[in-house]
Design a protein around this motif. Structure first.
Motif, PDB file in Angstrom:
ATOM      1  N   UNK A 108      66.661 -81.847  52.431  1.00 45.37           N
ATOM      2  CA  UNK A 108      66.586 -82.571  51.152  1.00 45.37           C
ATOM      3  C   UNK A 108      67.789 -83.459  50.894  1.00 45.37           C
ATOM      4  N   UNK A 109      68.875 -83.240  51.625  1.00 42.48           N
ATOM      5  CA  UNK A 109      70.067 -84.067  51.423  1.00 42.48           C
ATOM      6  C   UNK A 109      69.922 -85.439  52.068  1.00 42.48           C
ATOM      7  N   UNK A 110      68.970 -85.587  52.983  1.00 47.40           N
ATOM      8  CA  UNK A 110      68.799 -86.866  53.672  1.00 47.40           C
ATOM      9  C   UNK A 110      67.879 -87.785  52.883  1.00 47.40           C
ATOM     10  N   UNK A 111      68.251 -89.039  52.697  1.00 45.97           N
ATOM     11  CA  UNK A 111      67.354 -89.994  52.029  1.00 45.97           C
ATOM     12  C   UNK A 111      66.079 -90.194  52.838  1.00 45.97           C
ATOM     13  N   UNK A 112      65.027 -90.634  52.168  1.00 42.84           N
ATOM     14  CA  UNK A 112      63.745 -90.876  52.832  1.00 42.84           C
ATOM     15  C   UNK A 112      63.905 -91.829  54.001  1.00 42.84           C
ATOM     16  N   UNK A 113      63.477 -91.403  55.179  1.00 39.25           N
ATOM     17  CA  UNK A 113      63.513 -92.260  56.357  1.00 39.25           C
ATOM     18  C   UNK A 113      64.867 -92.390  57.011  1.00 39.25           C
ATOM     19  N   UNK A 114      65.866 -91.630  56.551  1.00 40.02           N
ATOM     20  CA  UNK A 114      67.205 -91.720  57.139  1.00 40.02           C
ATOM     21  C   UNK A 114      67.193 -91.139  58.555  1.00 40.02           C
ATOM     22  N   UNK A 115      68.162 -91.520  59.386  1.00 38.00           N
ATOM     23  CA  UNK A 115      68.251 -90.916  60.722  1.00 38.00           C
ATOM     24  C   UNK A 115      68.264 -89.392  60.628  1.00 38.00           C
ATOM     25  N   UNK A 116      67.510 -88.771  61.519  1.00 34.97           N
ATOM     26  CA  UNK A 116      67.412 -87.323  61.497  1.00 34.97           C
ATOM     27  C   UNK A 116      66.193 -86.804  60.773  1.00 34.97           C
ATOM     28  N   UNK A 117      65.461 -87.696  60.093  1.00 36.16           N
ATOM     29  CA  UNK A 117      64.231 -87.285  59.408  1.00 36.16           C
ATOM     30  C   UNK A 117      63.044 -87.459  60.341  1.00 36.16           C
ATOM     31  N   UNK A 118      61.952 -86.794  59.997  1.00 34.13           N
ATOM     32  CA  UNK A 118      60.729 -86.951  60.780  1.00 34.13           C
ATOM     33  C   UNK A 118      60.150 -88.353  60.600  1.00 34.13           C
ATOM     34  N   UNK A 119      60.308 -88.919  59.420  1.00 35.60           N
ATOM     35  CA  UNK A 119      59.828 -90.284  59.203  1.00 35.60           C
ATOM     36  C   UNK A 119      60.587 -91.260  60.097  1.00 35.60           C
ATOM     37  N   UNK A 120      61.883 -91.049  60.250  1.00 37.94           N
ATOM     38  CA  UNK A 120      62.652 -91.902  61.159  1.00 37.94           C
ATOM     39  C   UNK A 120      62.127 -91.782  62.580  1.00 37.94           C
ATOM     40  N   UNK A 121      61.739 -90.587  62.982  1.00 38.87           N
ATOM     41  CA  UNK A 121      61.169 -90.405  64.326  1.00 38.87           C
ATOM     42  C   UNK A 121      59.889 -91.206  64.471  1.00 38.87           C
ATOM     43  N   UNK A 122      59.010 -91.139  63.452  1.00 40.55           N
ATOM     44  CA  UNK A 122      57.748 -91.871  63.520  1.00 40.55           C
ATOM     45  C   UNK A 122      57.971 -93.378  63.518  1.00 40.55           C
ATOM     46  N   UNK A 123      59.083 -93.812  62.949  1.00 39.06           N
ATOM     47  CA  UNK A 123      59.403 -95.246  62.927  1.00 39.06           C
ATOM     48  C   UNK A 123      60.076 -95.707  64.213  1.00 39.06           C
ATOM     49  N   UNK A 124      60.329 -94.784  65.121  1.00 36.21           N
ATOM     50  CA  UNK A 124      60.964 -95.116  66.404  1.00 36.21           C
ATOM     51  C   UNK A 124      60.067 -94.666  67.547  1.00 36.21           C
ATOM     52  N   UNK A 125      58.907 -95.307  67.711  1.00 36.20           N
ATOM     53  CA  UNK A 125      57.974 -94.878  68.757  1.00 36.20           C
ATOM     54  C   UNK A 125      58.615 -94.941  70.138  1.00 36.20           C
ATOM     55  N   UNK A 126      58.153 -94.069  71.011  1.00 32.53           N
ATOM     56  CA  UNK A 126      58.609 -94.106  72.401  1.00 32.53           C
ATOM     57  C   UNK A 126      58.318 -95.486  72.977  1.00 32.53           C
ATOM     58  N   UNK A 127      59.219 -95.975  73.809  1.00 36.01           N
ATOM     59  CA  UNK A 127      59.062 -97.347  74.318  1.00 36.01           C
ATOM     60  C   UNK A 127      58.981 -97.430  75.828  1.00 36.01           C
ATOM     61  N   UNK A 128      58.902 -96.291  76.501  1.00 39.90           N
ATOM     62  CA  UNK A 128      58.789 -96.319  77.950  1.00 39.90           C
ATOM     63  C   UNK A 128      60.112 -96.251  78.673  1.00 39.90           C
ATOM     64  N   UNK A 129      61.208 -96.356  77.937  1.00 39.23           N
ATOM     65  CA  UNK A 129      62.515 -96.312  78.594  1.00 39.23           C
ATOM     66  C   UNK A 129      62.842 -94.921  79.121  1.00 39.23           C
ATOM     67  N   UNK A 130      62.285 -93.907  78.474  1.00 44.35           N
ATOM     68  CA  UNK A 130      62.442 -92.527  78.933  1.00 44.35           C
ATOM     69  C   UNK A 130      61.059 -91.901  79.052  1.00 44.35           C
TER      70      UNK A 130
END
Length: 504
Positions: A239-261
């Motif tokens: 709850x201390x993290x703002x919406x979409x901040x790094x470390x949130x699940x929303x941030x993960x969904x906003x950073x789709x895998x790109x094939x680099x790994x």
């Protein structure tokens, strides 16, 4: 708002409210209009709370300057539906799909519902579920069958069938769902939606201890990956993290895998608790594997070295103990003694199996669960993700899996004369019927791993076929990143069932 309501997911609608391009009341009125137009056909909403929701919408509008916390949540003003099972909403009837519970009104919100309210979601109704969530289809005798917007003759799955049908029909962009054996992923597969079952640990704290085995989790069914990711932040994030901040699940969904790994993905084509996979499902798996390979991932066939019969038996024993608790000890919740006529015969029989067999065999079932969890944990050291079927076949027709007359007679007999041999025979035969279609999801409830159904295929008859992915327990963010990559590669957001054109 009617004309472009479907163009937005929940995050998009909340953004419109925040920017004052649309009001919370306009969104609610649109959702209600869509419910009134489509629900007579799909029978998904079993309780309406329109007036209270209208009052909340007006308060959100009146507090747009941020004075009122109703307007401060990341989903403020978004219309929302809660499953009529497990997640209590203070002041609203919670039937659990059962005649016994039809007058039960909780006095406090469940922790997950409190999180929904804090996010600003505007609850205006409750959705249908199978009785006590026991079946993978949604046909409670109390309310009648819920129907699939893609084809009204077919099931939307269960037990969160009402939630999935409501989202697929365009009533809401996402809806609360829960999953104790596949009840988020199965309806998502049937209705062409994204269904994410989080890791067992990612649930809000509660004063109520989980049932033995802790099979169940809460989240949602949604049309977009990011909506489910945000919901996971709301119920289990920091709850201390703002919406979409790094470390949130929303941030993960906003950073789709790109094939680099590239991921190492195990392709499982075995039917798990089912007997066999329908050709359409196998084709959907092969197609998903080709898509993943084209995105740069390494996919290789693999067979799980598990004793599925033993795992299945353990799962059934755990479920039978839960049934016993909610049926034979229902008076602990409602204060009213349970009677046979208040429950469907299959539920009543399962409760008696729990009383006769489940309690005695619970320690062994928990031991099997622990060993299977360790086996899967070892496997996940070799692979990042498992790819497997969500269902063994496309959505079945309404009534296809209901107990036959002869099966109902057997169920009555074993509750009247609880002979162990007859109970085991009945349990095997009845579970075979359900698992033949819906036997591919339960394993990950036993292990607690995150898993998801992704809508990547539709068959020739226009019915959705989801495919399932699972990752290490706690690695929910990786699954969400993979889901976002698949969503971008093969978008499903704008695929809509024919019911929408016919009714609206």
């Amino acid at each position: 708002m009617q004309s472009d309501y479907l163009e937005y997911d929940a995050i998009g609608l909340a953004d419109l409210v925040r920017r004052r391009e649309v009001s919370a009341r306009e969104l609610l009125d649109t959702a209600i209009a869509r419910a009134e137009a489509t629900n007579p056909a799909i029978n998904a909403i079993v309780l309406k709370d329109y007036e209270a929701a209208r009052e909340r919408a007006l308060r959100i509008e009146a507090s747009g300057n941020g004075v009122n916390t109703l307007s401060e949540g990341p989903l403020a003003g978004v219309p929302f539906l809660v499953k009529d099972l497990g997640a209590a909403v203070a002041g609203l009837r919670m039937t659990l799909g059962s005649r016994h519970y039809r007058h039960y009104v909780p006095t406090a919100d469940a922790p997950v519902v409190a999180r929904f309210r804090a996010a600003g979601l505007n609850i205006f109704g409750k959705t249908s579920a199978s009785e006590l969530g026991q079946m993978p289809y949604t046909e409670p005798e109390l309310f009648g069958p819920c129907r699939n917007p893609w084809n009204l003759d077919h099931t939307p799955g269960g037990s969160s069938g009402g939630a999935a049908a409501s989202v697929a029909a365009g009533i809401v962009p996402l809806a609360h769902a829960s999953d104790g054996g596949g009840s988020i992923r199965i309806p998502a597969s049937c209705c062409g939606l994204f269904g994410f079952k989080p890791s067992r640990a990612f649930q809000p704290a509660s004063d109520v201890p989980p049932p033995p085995g802790a099979l169940g989790v809460d989240l949602a069914v949604s049309r977009s990956v990011r909506d489910s990711a945000l919901m996971l932040d709301l119920i289990a994030g920091d709850p201390a993290l703002p919406t979409g901040a790094p470390g949130t699940f929303l941030a993960a969904a906003r950073a789709p895998l790109d094939g680099s790994k590239p991921l190492a993905i195990a392709l499982l084509t075995e039917p798990m608790f089912a007997d066999t996979l329908a050709p359409e499902v196998r084709s959907a798996l092969d197609d998903a594997a080709e898509l993943l390979t084209s995105l740069g991932h390494r996919v290789e066939p693999f067979s799980l070295p598990l004793d599925y019969a033993q795992a299945r038996e353990a799962f059934l024993m755990l479920w039978s103990v839960v049934a016993e608790q909610y049926v034979l000890h229902a008076d602990d919740i409602t204060g009213t003694k349970p009677h046979r006529r208040e429950f469907e015969i299959a539920t009543w029989a399962m409760a008696h199996i729990g009383q006769k067999l489940g309690e005695r065999e619970l320690p062994a079932a928990l031991d099997v669960q622990q060993r299977i969890t360790a086996q899967l944990s070892d496997l996940m050291k070799r692979y990042d993700v498992l790819l497997c079927p969500t269902l063994a076949a496309p959505p079945v027709k309404i009534g296809e899996l209901k107990p036959s007359q002869s099966e109902r007679i057997q169920m009555r007999a074993v509750t009247a004369m609880p002979v162990e041999m007859l109970m085991r025979k009945l349990l095997t035969e009845a579970s075979n019927k359900a698992f033949a279609w819906a036997g591919c999801t339960e394993l990950f409830n036993l292990t607690g791993q995150p898993s998801m159904s992704v809508p990547l295929s539709w068959n020739a008859r226009g019915l959705p076929i989801g495919v399932q992915f699972a990752a290490r327990e706690g690695n929910d963010a990786l699954l969400l990143r993979l889901a976002a990559q698949l969503e971008a590669a093969r978008p499903w957001f704008n695929r809509r069932p024919p019911l929408l054109q016919a009714r609206l």
